[in-house]
Enzyme design. Structure first.
Site, mmCIF file in Angstrom:
data_model
loop_
_atom_site.group_PDB
_atom_site.id
_atom_site.type_symbol
_atom_site.label_atom_id
_atom_site.label_comp_id
_atom_site.label_asym_id
_atom_site.label_seq_id
_atom_site.Cartn_x
_atom_site.Cartn_y
_atom_site.Cartn_z
ATOM 1 N N SER A 38 0.824 -1.201 0.000
ATOM 2 C CA SER A 38 0.000 0.000 0.000
ATOM 3 C C SER A 38 0.868 1.266 0.000
ATOM 4 O O SER A 38 1.733 1.410 -0.854
ATOM 5 C CB SER A 38 -0.969 -0.043 1.187
ATOM 6 O OG SER A 38 -2.061 0.807 0.979
ATOM 7 N N ASP A 153 -5.312 -3.878 -2.704
ATOM 8 C CA ASP A 153 -4.346 -3.547 -1.659
ATOM 9 C C ASP A 153 -3.758 -4.793 -0.997
ATOM 10 O O ASP A 153 -4.485 -5.681 -0.546
ATOM 11 C CB ASP A 153 -5.058 -2.693 -0.607
ATOM 12 C CG ASP A 153 -4.105 -1.993 0.337
ATOM 13 O OD1 ASP A 153 -3.378 -2.686 1.083
ATOM 14 O OD2 ASP A 153 -4.082 -0.754 0.337
#
Length: 266
Positions: A38, A153
């Site tokens: 991320s 993610d």
């Protein structure tokens, strides 16, 4: 100088702390590899490309976050609120369409494939697309389609990506997520209409990201039961929100302060 592999975890805006952490680490270690999830993958990828922490800070400050509200950046496929391709474009412009295999520092971005339910380690190909995939927060951004994969993610499974490591690597892991109390309480639910009208004081995206980050904090806690890095830097950021993207300087400074204290001789 000691060579080190640096693991940078996710946390949305809290991940800006990695900028300050890297500023401290580069004075004491030769960073030879970065693994990021991320925001950790974005900061780590920019650093692996050759940008200094100060340059990354400037890039983050200059990023026009109002672009998120541009109708052209809305996900018309309804797989998320925003189409993250505009982020990929901005990064590609800055790093000149660089491929991962050409970066100055060995780099991997960690994402999650919602088709196979596997974690995916991206260590070749377009760097900006890898960053975008690793940071495609579910509900907020649309998944990134790469062949048979639909990538979101990496924090879905590995918010602190301590994986794909060899035994001889010296590991420094950096977590930015706040600790969770992990407590259970009992409450009485009222049927009063005033409960329905009461506002909790958070915007919708803050609610989404905080809920996700709470779950990811738990995953970090569980992962650290199985894996112990050589150095663990826990920024434990509870003074900022995951959506505080305009507070990049303050968050980066906090990361620098925490890293400085963490690396002081006991």
């Amino acid at each position: 100088m000691q060579k080190a592999t640096v693991i940078l975890g996710g946390g949305a805006a809290l991940g800006f702390a990695h900028i300050g952490v890297l500023k401290v680490l580069e004075e004491k270690y030769e960073i030879t590899r970065i693994i990021g999830t991320s925001m950790g993958s974005i900061v780590g990828g920019l650093y692996a490309y050759g940008m200094t922490p100060d340059e990354i800070l400037t890039f983050g400050k200059d990023f026009k976050y109002i672009d998120f509200l541009n109708p052209l950046n809305i996900d018309l496929k309804f797989q998320g609120v925003f189409d993250g391709s505009f982020i990929e474009k901005k990064i590609n412009q800055r790093i000149k369409e660089a491929n991962i295999e050409d970066l100055k520092i060995k780099y991997s971005a960690v994402a999650y494939d919602i088709n196979s339910k596997y974690t995916v380690v991206i260590n070749s190909g377009n760097c900006a697309k890898a960053m975008r995939a690793s940071a495609a927060i579910p509900y907020i951004f649309n998944p990134v389609s790469v062949g048979e994969y639909a990538l979101v993610d990496g924090g879905v499974e590995y918010p602190l990506p301590c994986l794909d490591l060899s035994e001889n690597e010296f590991i420094i892991a950096v977590n930015v997520l706040p600790k969770i109390p992990n407590k259970t309480v009992h409450i009485n639910i009222s049927s009063s209409a005033t409960d329905e009208k009461k506002k909790i004081g958070k915007k919708w995206y803050e609610i989404v990201m905080e809920a996700i980050n709470c779950n990811q904090s738990f995953l970090v806690y569980e992962r650290l039961k199985e894996f112990t890095p050589d150095i663990y830097i826990d920024c434990d950021i509870d003074s900022f929100l995951p959506g505080d993207f305009l507070k990049i300087e303050e968050i980066a400074k906090l990361g620098e302060e925490v890293a400085g204290k963490s690396l002081k001789p006991k």
